[in-house]
Every structure is written in C-alpha cells, then in structure tokens.
Write an enzyme that holds these catalytic residues in place. Structure first.
Site, PDB file in Angstrom:
ATOM      1  N   ASN A   9       0.938  -1.104  -0.191  1.00 26.85           N
ATOM      2  CA  ASN A   9       0.049  -0.041   0.008  1.00 26.85           C
ATOM      3  C   ASN A   9       1.132   1.099   0.101  1.00 26.85           C
ATOM      4  O   ASN A   9       1.590   1.386   0.990  1.00 26.85           O
ATOM      5  CB  ASN A   9      -0.706   0.034   1.089  1.00 26.85           C
ATOM      6  CG  ASN A   9      -1.690   1.170   1.383  1.00 26.85           C
ATOM      7  OD1 ASN A   9      -1.852   2.152   0.441  1.00 26.85           O
ATOM      8  ND2 ASN A   9      -2.321   1.403   2.673  1.00 26.85           N
ATOM      9  N   TRP A  10       1.118   2.192  -1.125  1.00 31.05           N
ATOM     10  CA  TRP A  10       1.819   3.203  -1.355  1.00 31.05           C
ATOM     11  C   TRP A  10       1.270   4.332  -0.591  1.00 31.05           C
ATOM     12  O   TRP A  10       2.000   5.387  -0.613  1.00 31.05           O
ATOM     13  CB  TRP A  10       2.003   3.377  -2.572  1.00 31.05           C
ATOM     14  CG  TRP A  10       2.911   2.393  -3.461  1.00 31.05           C
ATOM     15  CD1 TRP A  10       3.195   1.161  -3.042  1.00 31.05           C
ATOM     16  CD2 TRP A  10       3.303   2.524  -4.919  1.00 31.05           C
ATOM     17  NE1 TRP A  10       4.055   0.475  -4.211  1.00 31.05           N
ATOM     18  CE2 TRP A  10       4.106   1.422  -5.196  1.00 31.05           C
ATOM     19  CE3 TRP A  10       3.241   3.359  -5.774  1.00 31.05           C
ATOM     20  CZ2 TRP A  10       4.599   1.038  -6.305  1.00 31.05           C
ATOM     21  CZ3 TRP A  10       4.049   3.304  -7.050  1.00 31.05           C
ATOM     22  CH2 TRP A  10       4.609   2.301  -7.505  1.00 31.05           C
ATOM     23  N   LYS A  11       0.214   4.244  -0.102  1.00 35.28           N
ATOM     24  CA  LYS A  11      -0.539   5.409   0.430  1.00 35.28           C
ATOM     25  C   LYS A  11      -0.489   6.546  -0.661  1.00 35.28           C
ATOM     26  O   LYS A  11      -0.134   6.431  -1.887  1.00 35.28           O
ATOM     27  CB  LYS A  11      -0.114   5.721   1.973  1.00 35.28           C
ATOM     28  CG  LYS A  11       0.073   4.612   2.788  1.00 35.28           C
ATOM     29  CD  LYS A  11       0.024   4.677   4.122  1.00 35.28           C
ATOM     30  CE  LYS A  11       0.304   3.486   4.961  1.00 35.28           C
ATOM     31  NZ  LYS A  11      -0.033   3.659   6.338  1.00 35.28           N
ATOM     32  N   HIS A  94      -9.669   0.616   4.943  1.00 32.45           N
ATOM     33  CA  HIS A  94      -8.238   0.748   5.501  1.00 32.45           C
ATOM     34  C   HIS A  94      -8.447   1.699   6.630  1.00 32.45           C
ATOM     35  O   HIS A  94      -9.425   2.531   6.380  1.00 32.45           O
ATOM     36  CB  HIS A  94      -7.326   1.476   4.398  1.00 32.45           C
ATOM     37  CG  HIS A  94      -5.794   1.655   5.033  1.00 32.45           C
ATOM     38  ND1 HIS A  94      -5.405   2.564   6.002  1.00 32.45           N
ATOM     39  CD2 HIS A  94      -4.764   0.526   5.099  1.00 32.45           C
ATOM     40  CE1 HIS A  94      -4.238   2.316   6.236  1.00 32.45           C
ATOM     41  NE2 HIS A  94      -3.775   1.204   5.560  1.00 32.45           N
ATOM     42  N   GLU A  96      -7.090   4.171   7.579  1.00 32.84           N
ATOM     43  CA  GLU A  96      -7.067   5.867   7.302  1.00 32.84           C
ATOM     44  C   GLU A  96      -8.212   6.252   6.798  1.00 32.84           C
ATOM     45  O   GLU A  96      -8.718   7.377   7.033  1.00 32.84           O
ATOM     46  CB  GLU A  96      -5.699   5.996   6.684  1.00 32.84           C
ATOM     47  CG  GLU A  96      -4.438   6.081   7.459  1.00 32.84           C
ATOM     48  CD  GLU A  96      -3.266   5.313   6.741  1.00 32.84           C
ATOM     49  OE1 GLU A  96      -3.131   5.522   5.458  1.00 32.84           O
ATOM     50  OE2 GLU A  96      -2.420   4.875   7.483  1.00 32.84           O
ATOM     51  N   GLU A 166      -5.152  -5.437  10.478  1.00 30.96           N
ATOM     52  CA  GLU A 166      -4.243  -4.307  10.736  1.00 30.96           C
ATOM     53  C   GLU A 166      -4.509  -3.664  12.201  1.00 30.96           C
ATOM     54  O   GLU A 166      -5.550  -2.688  12.153  1.00 30.96           O
ATOM     55  CB  GLU A 166      -4.326  -3.280   9.534  1.00 30.96           C
ATOM     56  CG  GLU A 166      -3.922  -3.751   8.232  1.00 30.96           C
ATOM     57  CD  GLU A 166      -3.278  -2.699   7.324  1.00 30.96           C
ATOM     58  OE1 GLU A 166      -2.356  -2.973   7.005  1.00 30.96           O
ATOM     59  OE2 GLU A 166      -4.187  -1.919   7.034  1.00 30.96           O
ATOM     60  N   GLY A 172       1.922   2.176  10.774  1.00 31.56           N
ATOM     61  CA  GLY A 172       3.074   3.437  10.600  1.00 31.56           C
ATOM     62  C   GLY A 172       3.736   3.933  11.803  1.00 31.56           C
ATOM     63  O   GLY A 172       4.079   4.918  12.014  1.00 31.56           O
ATOM     64  N   SER A 211       3.467  -2.140  10.386  1.00 36.50           N
ATOM     65  CA  SER A 211       5.064  -2.081  10.471  1.00 36.50           C
ATOM     66  C   SER A 211       5.493  -3.483  10.210  1.00 36.50           C
ATOM     67  O   SER A 211       6.489  -3.942  11.051  1.00 36.50           O
ATOM     68  CB  SER A 211       5.127  -1.823  11.953  1.00 36.50           C
ATOM     69  OG  SER A 211       4.768  -0.396  12.145  1.00 36.50           O
ATOM     70  N   GLY A 232       2.980  -1.161   4.401  1.00 35.24           N
ATOM     71  CA  GLY A 232       2.884   0.251   4.074  1.00 35.24           C
ATOM     72  C   GLY A 232       4.431   1.007   3.729  1.00 35.24           C
ATOM     73  O   GLY A 232       4.876   0.744   2.475  1.00 35.24           O
TER      74      GLY A 232
END
Ligand code: PEP
Length: 249
Positions: A9-11, A94, A96, A166, A172, A211, A232
């Site tokens: 996941n490149w965000k 997700h 976020e 997650e 992160g 992580s 991530g």
C-alpha cells in the site's frame, strides 16, 4: 493450502519517476516467487503502473473505491474504472479511510459488495485502536467490522476475497503485533467466517498489516492463520519489499 499474498500500500506517495524505478525493480525481483504480490499506487499512477506491469508477475490494486458504478459523485472512482486500468484488487476500509475520512462499517460493506460485484478482489481491512485493545475490545471491534460485511454481502462474497487484520496501533508506528497476538486475531476471524461457511473460511486469505519489515516478516508469516501481509512504508523500498515477499514464499 492458501497461496500467500504480499500487498504494498503506497498510500499518498510516489511520482512518475520514482514509480518507474520502483516498479522496474519489483518486476525483476518477483520473478520466480511462488506467492502473489500486488502494489496499490495512488489513483493517478494506475495507468502508468498498468503499462509497466504488463506481463509481469505483479498485480495491481487501488487504495479505495466508490460504492457507486457511475454518476454525480465528484472525486470518486468506480470499481469498473479500476478494472479498466488493470486493477485486480482494491483495499476497502483501510483504517486511514475509516478514521480520517469517516468511512463507517456500513459504507465499507457497500464498497466491498460493489467491488465484488464488479469482479475486483476486495481486501477488507479490519483492526482495533490501542484504546480498544487496552479495553479488551479487540474481538468485539473486529467482529463488528466483519459482521457489517457478512450482513450486507453474505458469506459467499468472502469466497476468494481477502481480509487484512491491521491493528491501528501498529500502522506506521514501528510497533508490530507479536506473531502470537496477530495469530490469535487471525484465528478468531477465520473462526467467525467458519461459523457461516467452513470451506470459505478455510480458503480465506487473511493478511497481517502493521509495521511489517524484512526482520519480522518471516515469523509473522509462519503463523498458521497468517497468509501474507499488507505492507505500508516498507513497500516503497524495493529491497525491503522484496525481502518481505521472499519471507512469504
Ligand atoms: C498500511 O498502510 O496498511 C500499513 C500496514 O502501513 P505500515 O506497514 O507502514 O505500518
């Protein structure tokens, strides 16, 4: 045997030149791997990635999707559009999206269903916050998030789909759930799905995210109910991402 999946996941990271370099390294690096590998760039880069991944053993996914097929929904992107750009997977729910963009369980379930109906493979993200874990609510929260999807889409919609556990406190932060902490939740997720349909539960790929790094991937992926990872930060560094993919192999 469930085939492992490692998803990057490149965000909101990347640029045309950085992506080209990263994708070229990944295309070479995944050759010969037995596990599935996918990258999830931001929307504007999907067309670039589609071209660079043509014929490669590396799949494409998107980071979110609309629950609608078309219409007056400014800024949204439909499942059908993602398919036109070569997406096989899409992340839904997700953390976020849930926390920063107020996506409810119900909306996530609608996105899951719309993705499924269009032929995309949804990667349903679930997980508890630190406060929820400390209050002993991990199981309750994860079950609520899963039941929203089971109620709206039915258990059959989970056949061939992917779930990513997650823990929000691990995303992160550099703090990773221990393999046993993760395994416990993964087993509970599989158990819940099995109470609806045992063969679907048995085939369901449940990824761990939070992580994951080259140094902890092997032990995490060695747990019986961990079928790969949602990665991530480490997915932006070819050497690290490929080391994680090899740990899933
Ligand atoms: C994620 O974005 O889903 C994630 C797990 O991030 P990180 O690996 O950076 O914790």
């Amino acid at each position: 045997m469930r085939r492992k999946l490692v998803a990057g996941n490149w965000k909101m990271h990347g640029s045309l030149s950085l992506n080209e370099q990263l994708l070229r390294e990944l295309v070479l690096g995944v050759q010969g791997l037995e596990c599935d590998v996918a990258v999830f760039p931001p929307f504007p880069f999907l067309a670039q990635a589609q071209v660079l991944l043509d014929g490669a053993a590396l799949c494409l996914g998107a980071q979110t999707v609309s629950q609608h097929s078309f219409g007056a929904f400014t800024g949204e992107v439909s499942p059908g559009m993602l398919k036109e750009f070569g997406c096989r997977y899409v992340l839904v729910g997700h953390s976020e999206r849930r926390t920063l963009f107020a996506e409810s369980d119900d909306l996530v379930a609608a996105k899951f269903l719309a993705s499924r109906e269009s032929g995309l493979i949804p990667v349903l993200c679930v997980g508890e916050t630190l406060l929820e874990r400390e209050a002993g609510l991990t199981g309750v929260v994860v079950e609520r998030q899963l039941l929203a999807v089971l109620d709206k889409a039915g258990v059959a919609a989970l056949g061939g789909a992917v779930v990513a556990y997650e823990p929000v406190w691990a995303i992160g932060t550099g703090v990773t759930a221990t393999p046993l902490q993760a395994q416990e939740v993964h087993a509970a997720i599989r158990g819940l799905v099995a109470s609806y349909d045992a063969p679907i539960a048995d085939g369901l790929r449940i990824l761990y995210g939070g992580s994951v790094k080259p140094g902890n991937a092997l032990e995490l992926f060695g747990q019986p109910d961990i079928d790969g990872g949602l990665i991530g930060a480490a997915s932006l560094i070819a050497k690290d991402f490929l080391a994680i993919c090899r740990a899933a192999n």
